[in-house]
Design a protein around this motif. Structure first.
Motif, mmCIF file in Angstrom:
data_model
loop_
_atom_site.group_PDB
_atom_site.id
_atom_site.type_symbol
_atom_site.label_atom_id
_atom_site.label_comp_id
_atom_site.label_asym_id
_atom_site.label_seq_id
_atom_site.Cartn_x
_atom_site.Cartn_y
_atom_site.Cartn_z
ATOM 1 N N GLY A 9 -12.610 -2.757 -3.397
ATOM 2 C CA GLY A 9 -11.302 -2.867 -3.452
ATOM 3 C C GLY A 9 -11.081 -3.683 -4.658
ATOM 4 N N ALA B 270 -7.653 -3.786 1.183
ATOM 5 C CA ALA B 270 -6.606 -4.334 0.540
ATOM 6 C C ALA B 270 -6.719 -5.775 -0.094
ATOM 7 C CB ALA B 270 -5.167 -4.148 1.277
ATOM 8 N N THR C 93 -6.120 -1.365 -12.699
ATOM 9 C CA THR C 93 -5.055 -2.177 -13.569
ATOM 10 C C THR C 93 -5.488 -2.455 -15.030
ATOM 11 O OG1 THR C 93 -4.654 -3.420 -11.435
ATOM 12 C CG2 THR C 93 -3.907 -4.298 -13.436
ATOM 13 N N ALA D 264 -8.337 -5.681 -3.075
ATOM 14 C CA ALA D 264 -7.665 -4.936 -4.216
ATOM 15 C C ALA D 264 -6.346 -5.807 -4.488
ATOM 16 C CB ALA D 264 -6.766 -3.679 -3.489
ATOM 17 N N SER E 15 0.606 -4.282 -9.786
ATOM 18 C CA SER E 15 -0.345 -3.760 -8.736
ATOM 19 C C SER E 15 -0.741 -4.742 -7.651
ATOM 20 C CB SER E 15 -1.731 -3.524 -9.701
ATOM 21 O OG SER E 15 -2.769 -2.972 -8.805
ATOM 22 N N LEU F 255 -11.803 7.577 -5.451
ATOM 23 C CA LEU F 255 -10.717 6.963 -4.749
ATOM 24 C C LEU F 255 -10.280 7.530 -3.555
ATOM 25 C CD1 LEU F 255 -8.760 5.386 -7.649
ATOM 26 C CD2 LEU F 255 -10.697 4.480 -6.523
ATOM 27 N N HIS G 66 -0.193 -3.607 -3.477
ATOM 28 C CA HIS G 66 -1.539 -3.490 -2.656
ATOM 29 C C HIS G 66 -1.321 -4.760 -1.621
ATOM 30 C CE1 HIS G 66 -3.987 -0.255 -4.163
ATOM 31 N NE2 HIS G 66 -3.418 -0.638 -5.299
ATOM 32 N N SER H 75 -12.258 -1.419 -7.907
ATOM 33 C CA SER H 75 -11.325 -0.420 -8.010
ATOM 34 C C SER H 75 -10.120 -0.770 -8.654
ATOM 35 C CB SER H 75 -11.467 0.486 -7.054
ATOM 36 O OG SER H 75 -10.392 -0.304 -5.888
ATOM 37 N N LEU H 76 -9.605 -1.916 -8.121
ATOM 38 C CA LEU H 76 -8.136 -2.276 -8.895
ATOM 39 C C LEU H 76 -8.362 -3.113 -10.152
ATOM 40 C CD1 LEU H 76 -5.369 -2.036 -7.794
ATOM 41 C CD2 LEU H 76 -7.015 -1.381 -6.202
ATOM 42 N N THR H 77 -9.517 -3.758 -10.376
ATOM 43 C CA THR H 77 -9.675 -4.158 -11.558
ATOM 44 C C THR H 77 -9.979 -3.271 -12.629
ATOM 45 O OG1 THR H 77 -11.091 -6.256 -10.851
ATOM 46 C CG2 THR H 77 -11.288 -5.733 -12.944
ATOM 47 N N GLY I 58 -8.568 -8.114 -7.216
ATOM 48 C CA GLY I 58 -8.779 -7.562 -8.456
ATOM 49 C C GLY I 58 -7.769 -7.277 -9.305
ATOM 50 N N SER I 59 -6.259 -7.374 -8.602
ATOM 51 C CA SER I 59 -5.159 -7.298 -9.494
ATOM 52 C C SER I 59 -4.940 -8.650 -10.078
ATOM 53 C CB SER I 59 -4.182 -6.775 -8.514
ATOM 54 O OG SER I 59 -4.283 -5.382 -8.218
#
Length: 456
Positions: free
Chosen positions: A319, A267, A327, A270, A148, A238, A152, A322-324, A273-274
């Motif tokens: 970002g 981004a 993922t 994001a 992820s 999203l 991103h 949402s990515l936490t 978060g990943s």
């Protein structure tokens, strides 16, 4: 190597990661250039045509996902990915040739977008689940998170590179370069040490295997509740292109450059978060609750930001949260699903994630037109808080989530639940709860104990 990047210690995963990063940059480049020529060269700024192009790419993924998941579970995933990546490279090459020679028309783009959608529908579940063949099971959650981050991270480079190349040489050459990035991925797949791959069990060719995937998910209420949360946020939360474009232009009166900057700023969050998700050894339901709740709060804060600069800063938190969430949800579904069912379950997961877009995007867009973009962000905030509430209710109801206070002994705050279901996979919730009772000692390993910061 740091725990955050522990999967990169595996040679096969390093090769895969490098190839995927190059391919992801090319994918973002093509998306940007494709939308640009549809909007500015092939139509007179017709946003509907852009929407049709997106629908043609997403539609096949929604319709074909159950069968593509079955294909991923039945066939050799490495060979399948070599085939799909080659086909997508050829499609990019074809569109590039038409664009460079100046004969491209709108219906050509529609046709190639549909072709890419069909191939991508087969590619996606195989690519998602192929990671489990590259790393050990205990590193799967980390590998998913790094994938992820790669996707991103490429988002920071691809659109900007596409913009510069489109101005300098034309969109056709962007498509041609994307062909090369697909070739890099195929080359990386040929470099993998096949004897080190962790072969997953393949399903038989007997009838009923397609429905077996649905029956498996129906018997896993934890996966169902995760999919509900993903559907709510994926459908109503999203829609970043709508939020950022309308806030930049309508609320703050900014232009295309400032709009593009918002995407890059988001981004950054994001990727963060990943990487934060990559630090954790296992994907847990409580992190999904936290990510969804934080997403709702972040969207609410963004909706009330008074200036362009403060709104841009708030996008980092959107970002990140949402990515936490996404993922962790992806990793949870993969790591708690039986290996022979993984392709079909991930295909269903992705169909639910993608399938909400045709419903949610027009609705959120209507809210932005009728009430203003700040209210559209309000819809996203509600979706995040509702998703968190759904998973939290399930944990209280089926995992006996409880909070105990011990004011005079450490830890002072103790959060208890009977596990997250990854070690307990009976076919019915009643059986699952019985198993949880019988294996209480094992399940307590999943207990989260948090010590309050109040001084003794």
């Amino acid at each position: 190597m740091s725990a955050m990047f522990r999967s990169l210690s595996v040679v096969n995963y390093r090769i895969w990661f490098a190839g995927a990063l190059v391919s992801n940059i090319g994918t973002w480049m093509q998306r940007t250039a494709q939308d640009w020529i549809v909007l500015t060269q092939l139509t007179d700024y017709n946003a509907t045509a852009v929407g049709i192009t997106m629908a043609l790419q997403l539609g096949p993924m929604l319709l074909l996902m159950p069968w593509s998941g079955l294909i991923a579970d039945r066939f050799n995933r490495r060979k399948l990915l070599i085939l799909t990546q080659t086909l997508m490279g050829l499609l990019a090459l074809g569109l590039g040739i038409l664009s460079v020679t100046g004969v491209v028309e709108l219906w050509h783009v529609y046709l190639f977008a549909f072709g890419l959608g069909v191939v991508a529908a087969i590619d996606a579940p195989a690519r998602q689940t192929f990671v489990s063949e590259l790393v050990a099971e205990e590193n799967l959650s980390n590998a998913v998170a790094l994938n992820s981050a790669s996707f991103h991270g490429a988002r920071l480079i691809g659109p900007a590179a596409a913009g510069l190349l489109t101005v300098a040489a034309g969109a056709g050459w962007v498509f041609m370069i994307n062909t090369v990035t697909f070739a890099a991925t195929v080359f990386a797949m040929t470099l993998l040490r096949t004897h080190q791959l962790r072969r997953q069990p393949k399903i038989s060719r007997e009838r009923g295997q397609l429905m077996a995937g649905f029956r498996y998910v129906r018997g896993r209420s934890d996966i169902i509740v995760v999919m509900i949360a993903v559907f709510l946020i994926g459908t109503f939360g999203l829609n970043f292109a709508i939020f950022t474009s309308t806030m930049a232009t309508i609320e703050f009166g900014r232009g295309a450059a400032e709009f593009g900057l918002l995407s890059s700023i988001m981004a950054i969050g994001a990727v963060a978060g990943s990487l934060l998700a990559a630090r954790r050894s296992r994907a847990r339901l409580r992190l999904i609750v936290l990510g969804a709740a934080l997403f709702g709060i972040a969207c609410a804060l963004s909706a009330i930001m008074p200036t362009y600069a403060s709104f841009a800063v708030s996008l980092v938190l959107i970002g990140l949260s949402s990515l936490t969430l996404m993922t962790t949800a992806n990793a949870y579904v993969q790591t708690t699903t039986r290996p022979e069912m993984r392709g079909r379950v991930m295909a269903l997961y992705m169909a639910i994630f993608v399938g909400g877009t045709p419903l949610g995007a027009p609705l959120v867009g209507w809210v932005a037109d009728a009430c203003g973009p700040r209210w559209a962000l309000g819809v996203a905030a509600i979706s995040g808080l509702l998703a968190a509430a759904v998973v939290l209710f399930w944990m209280v109801r089926y995992r006996r989530l409880r909070v105990q206070l011990h004011p005079f002994t450490a830890p002072r705050v103790r959060v208890l639940h009977s596990g997250d279901g990854r070690d307990l996979q009976p076919s019915r919730d009643r059986d699952r709860e019985t198993a949880a009772e019988l294996n209480r000692e094992t399940a307590t390993r999943e207990i989260a104990i948090v010590e309050a910061t109040v001084p003794r």
